[in-house]
Design a protein around this motif. Structure first.
Motif, PDB file in Angstrom:
ATOM      1  N   THR A  30       0.856  -1.187   0.000  1.00 25.61           N
ATOM      2  CA  THR A  30       0.000   0.000   0.000  1.00 25.61           C
ATOM      3  C   THR A  30       0.883   1.225   0.000  1.00 25.61           C
ATOM      4  OG1 THR A  30      -1.612  -1.199   1.309  1.00 25.61           O
ATOM      5  CG2 THR A  30      -1.834   1.177   1.230  1.00 25.61           C
ATOM      6  N   THR A  31       0.591   2.127  -0.864  1.00 26.38           N
ATOM      7  CA  THR A  31       1.348   3.377  -0.884  1.00 26.38           C
ATOM      8  C   THR A  31       0.451   4.506  -0.393  1.00 26.38           C
ATOM      9  OG1 THR A  31       0.717   3.794  -3.166  1.00 26.38           O
ATOM     10  CG2 THR A  31       2.807   2.658  -2.804  1.00 26.38           C
ATOM     11  N   ILE A  32       1.051   5.388   0.315  1.00 27.78           N
ATOM     12  CA  ILE A  32       0.329   6.544   0.845  1.00 27.78           C
ATOM     13  C   ILE A  32       0.661   7.735  -0.044  1.00 27.78           C
ATOM     14  CG2 ILE A  32       0.084   8.108   2.796  1.00 27.78           C
ATOM     15  CD1 ILE A  32       0.841   5.759   4.600  1.00 27.78           C
ATOM     16  N   ALA A  33      -0.372   8.431  -0.470  1.00 27.28           N
ATOM     17  CA  ALA A  33      -0.175   9.589  -1.344  1.00 27.28           C
ATOM     18  C   ALA A  33       0.542  10.697  -0.594  1.00 27.28           C
ATOM     19  CB  ALA A  33      -1.515  10.090  -1.848  1.00 27.28           C
ATOM     20  N   ALA A  34       1.287  11.477  -1.326  1.00 25.83           N
ATOM     21  CA  ALA A  34       1.973  12.634  -0.742  1.00 25.83           C
ATOM     22  C   ALA A  34       0.939  13.587  -0.145  1.00 25.83           C
ATOM     23  CB  ALA A  34       2.793  13.344  -1.821  1.00 25.83           C
ATOM     24  N   PRO A  35       1.285  14.264   0.946  1.00 26.74           N
ATOM     25  CA  PRO A  35       0.305  15.123   1.638  1.00 26.74           C
ATOM     26  C   PRO A  35      -0.344  16.196   0.763  1.00 26.74           C
ATOM     27  CG  PRO A  35       2.283  14.877   2.956  1.00 26.74           C
ATOM     28  CD  PRO A  35       2.556  14.230   1.639  1.00 26.74           C
ATOM     29  N   ARG A  36       0.345  16.699  -0.242  1.00 24.34           N
ATOM     30  CA  ARG A  36      -0.197  17.765  -1.075  1.00 24.34           C
ATOM     31  C   ARG A  36      -0.915  17.245  -2.324  1.00 24.34           C
ATOM     32  NH1 ARG A  36      -0.292  21.805   2.332  1.00 24.34           N
ATOM     33  NH2 ARG A  36       1.720  22.267   3.209  1.00 24.34           N
ATOM     34  N   THR A  37      -1.071  15.940  -2.449  1.00 23.61           N
ATOM     35  CA  THR A  37      -1.731  15.371  -3.611  1.00 23.61           C
ATOM     36  C   THR A  37      -3.219  15.724  -3.576  1.00 23.61           C
ATOM     37  OG1 THR A  37      -0.180  13.538  -3.595  1.00 23.61           O
ATOM     38  CG2 THR A  37      -2.209  13.235  -4.863  1.00 23.61           C
ATOM     39  N   PRO A  38      -3.787  16.262  -4.650  1.00 25.89           N
ATOM     40  CA  PRO A  38      -5.216  16.610  -4.660  1.00 25.89           C
ATOM     41  C   PRO A  38      -6.086  15.361  -4.473  1.00 25.89           C
ATOM     42  CG  PRO A  38      -4.105  17.471  -6.613  1.00 25.89           C
ATOM     43  CD  PRO A  38      -3.127  16.598  -5.901  1.00 25.89           C
ATOM     44  N   HIS A  39      -7.176  15.548  -3.776  1.00 27.62           N
ATOM     45  CA  HIS A  39      -8.128  14.466  -3.561  1.00 27.62           C
ATOM     46  C   HIS A  39      -8.825  14.155  -4.886  1.00 27.62           C
ATOM     47  CE1 HIS A  39     -10.682  11.835  -1.319  1.00 27.62           C
ATOM     48  NE2 HIS A  39     -11.781  12.537  -1.551  1.00 27.62           N
ATOM     49  N   SER A  40      -9.081  12.887  -5.138  1.00 27.36           N
ATOM     50  CA  SER A  40      -9.623  12.505  -6.447  1.00 27.36           C
ATOM     51  C   SER A  40     -11.146  12.633  -6.547  1.00 27.36           C
ATOM     52  CB  SER A  40      -9.212  11.070  -6.779  1.00 27.36           C
ATOM     53  OG  SER A  40      -9.727  10.196  -5.791  1.00 27.36           O
ATOM     54  N   ALA A  41     -11.813  12.935  -5.444  1.00 28.02           N
ATOM     55  CA  ALA A  41     -13.279  13.060  -5.498  1.00 28.02           C
ATOM     56  C   ALA A  41     -13.652  14.297  -6.315  1.00 28.02           C
ATOM     57  CB  ALA A  41     -13.855  13.177  -4.100  1.00 28.02           C
ATOM     58  N   PRO A  42     -14.728  14.214  -7.081  1.00 26.38           N
ATOM     59  CA  PRO A  42     -15.141  15.375  -7.888  1.00 26.38           C
ATOM     60  C   PRO A  42     -15.604  16.532  -6.997  1.00 26.38           C
ATOM     61  CG  PRO A  42     -16.796  13.649  -7.992  1.00 26.38           C
ATOM     62  CD  PRO A  42     -15.631  13.076  -7.234  1.00 26.38           C
ATOM     63  N   ARG A  43     -15.248  17.750  -7.385  1.00 29.72           N
ATOM     64  CA  ARG A  43     -15.679  18.938  -6.638  1.00 29.72           C
ATOM     65  C   ARG A  43     -17.124  19.271  -6.949  1.00 29.72           C
ATOM     66  NH1 ARG A  43     -12.744  22.714  -3.990  1.00 29.72           N
ATOM     67  NH2 ARG A  43     -13.973  24.442  -4.756  1.00 29.72           N
ATOM     68  N   ARG A  44     -17.810  19.707  -5.922  1.00 34.14           N
ATOM     69  CA  ARG A  44     -19.185  20.165  -6.120  1.00 34.14           C
ATOM     70  C   ARG A  44     -19.170  21.498  -6.831  1.00 34.14           C
ATOM     71  NH1 ARG A  44     -21.438  20.836  -0.583  1.00 34.14           N
ATOM     72  NH2 ARG A  44     -22.231  22.629  -1.684  1.00 34.14           N
ATOM     73  N   LYS A  45     -20.177  21.716  -7.662  1.00 32.88           N
ATOM     74  CA  LYS A  45     -20.327  23.012  -8.330  1.00 32.88           C
ATOM     75  C   LYS A  45     -21.055  23.968  -7.389  1.00 32.88           C
ATOM     76  CE  LYS A  45     -18.739  21.673 -12.333  1.00 32.88           C
ATOM     77  NZ  LYS A  45     -17.366  21.928 -12.627  1.00 32.88           N
ATOM     78  N   GLY A  46     -20.882  25.238  -7.607  1.00 30.21           N
ATOM     79  CA  GLY A  46     -21.588  26.236  -6.821  1.00 30.21           C
ATOM     80  C   GLY A  46     -20.723  26.793  -5.707  1.00 30.21           C
ATOM     81  N   PRO A  47     -21.305  27.687  -4.901  1.00 27.84           N
ATOM     82  CA  PRO A  47     -20.528  28.343  -3.843  1.00 27.84           C
ATOM     83  C   PRO A  47     -20.189  27.369  -2.713  1.00 27.84           C
ATOM     84  CG  PRO A  47     -22.827  28.972  -3.682  1.00 27.84           C
ATOM     85  CD  PRO A  47     -22.683  28.147  -4.941  1.00 27.84           C
ATOM     86  N   ASN A  48     -19.054  27.582  -2.106  1.00 28.33           N
ATOM     87  CA  ASN A  48     -18.636  26.776  -0.959  1.00 28.33           C
ATOM     88  C   ASN A  48     -19.204  27.434   0.301  1.00 28.33           C
ATOM     89  OD1 ASN A  48     -17.361  25.374   1.034  1.00 28.33           O
ATOM     90  ND2 ASN A  48     -15.331  25.485   0.111  1.00 28.33           N
ATOM     91  N   LEU A  49     -20.388  26.990   0.719  1.00 25.55           N
ATOM     92  CA  LEU A  49     -21.084  27.632   1.836  1.00 25.55           C
ATOM     93  C   LEU A  49     -20.351  27.457   3.160  1.00 25.55           C
ATOM     94  CD1 LEU A  49     -24.795  26.835   0.923  1.00 25.55           C
ATOM     95  CD2 LEU A  49     -23.497  28.930   0.515  1.00 25.55           C
ATOM     96  N   GLU A  50     -19.673  26.336   3.331  1.00 28.91           N
ATOM     97  CA  GLU A  50     -18.911  26.137   4.567  1.00 28.91           C
ATOM     98  C   GLU A  50     -17.780  27.159   4.679  1.00 28.91           C
ATOM     99  OE1 GLU A  50     -19.434  24.262   7.257  1.00 28.91           O
ATOM    100  OE2 GLU A  50     -21.315  23.637   6.317  1.00 28.91           O
ATOM    101  N   LYS A  51     -17.119  27.439   3.561  1.00 32.31           N
ATOM    102  CA  LYS A  51     -16.044  28.433   3.577  1.00 32.31           C
ATOM    103  C   LYS A  51     -16.603  29.814   3.924  1.00 32.31           C
ATOM    104  CE  LYS A  51     -14.440  30.613  -0.028  1.00 32.31           C
ATOM    105  NZ  LYS A  51     -13.858  30.979  -1.302  1.00 32.31           N
ATOM    106  N   TRP A  52     -17.740  30.171   3.312  1.00 34.25           N
ATOM    107  CA  TRP A  52     -18.334  31.485   3.593  1.00 34.25           C
ATOM    108  C   TRP A  52     -18.845  31.561   5.026  1.00 34.25           C
ATOM    109  CZ3 TRP A  52     -16.946  35.382   0.922  1.00 34.25           C
ATOM    110  CH2 TRP A  52     -16.572  35.209  -0.407  1.00 34.25           C
TER     111      TRP A  52
END
Length: 148
Positions: free
Chosen positions: A4-26
């Motif tokens: 098993t290999t562990i991805a580098a810490p800065r590797t982007p997550h492979s899950a698709p991003r949701r469209k629209g505003p990031n309400l949690e960030k706001w």
């Protein structure tokens, strides 16, 4: 044997991003900005009410009526009320999201938090902007002479 290999810490997550505003960030940003503004508004409120004039001894019905007669203090109190209610409701929403696991219960509680918050903001706004110290004053009241 499987490696098993562990991805580098800065590797982007492979899950698709949701469209629209990031309400949690706001929501996160709102908490920081409103927190700073609330510190200024609350300490200004406490300074005027408790440290100027006669301090705590000056606070009575006439003091409150005098403050609420001023548009400056009306808007100050309205801003303090609105920011504090939304700040508190957003904090409660975060707690519900963190601890309530059932989706339907979570949605119900979050809706209840926002409905109660909006109701209290509307009620507080009505008090701040429509306060009339002479409403219902009778001839035997100490305010009778002032309200004539």
């Amino acid at each position: 044997m499987m490696s098993t290999t562990i991805a580098a810490p800065r590797t982007p997550h492979s899950a698709p991003r949701r469209k629209g505003p990031n309400l949690e960030k706001w929501g996160w940003m709102y908490m920081r900005v409103s927190g700073v503004l609330l510190v200024v508004l609350i300490f200004g409120h406490l300074f005027v009410n408790l440290l100027t004039g006669d301090g705590i001894h000056q606070i009575d019905f006439a003091f409150v009526a005098g403050k609420l007669a001023s548009p400056f203090w009306q808007w100050w109190d309205f801003l303090m009320l609105t920011l504090a209610m939304i700040h508190g409701a957003n904090g409660m929403r975060t707690i519900v999201n963190d601890y309530v696991t059932h989706g339907g219960t979570r949605r119900t509680l979050v809706w209840a938090i926002w409905i109660v918050s909006v109701f209290l903001i509307v009620l507080g706004t009505l008090v701040v902007f429509t306060f009339d110290p002479c409403l219902g004053v009778t001839p035997d009241s100490v305010l009778w002479d002032r309200c004539q």
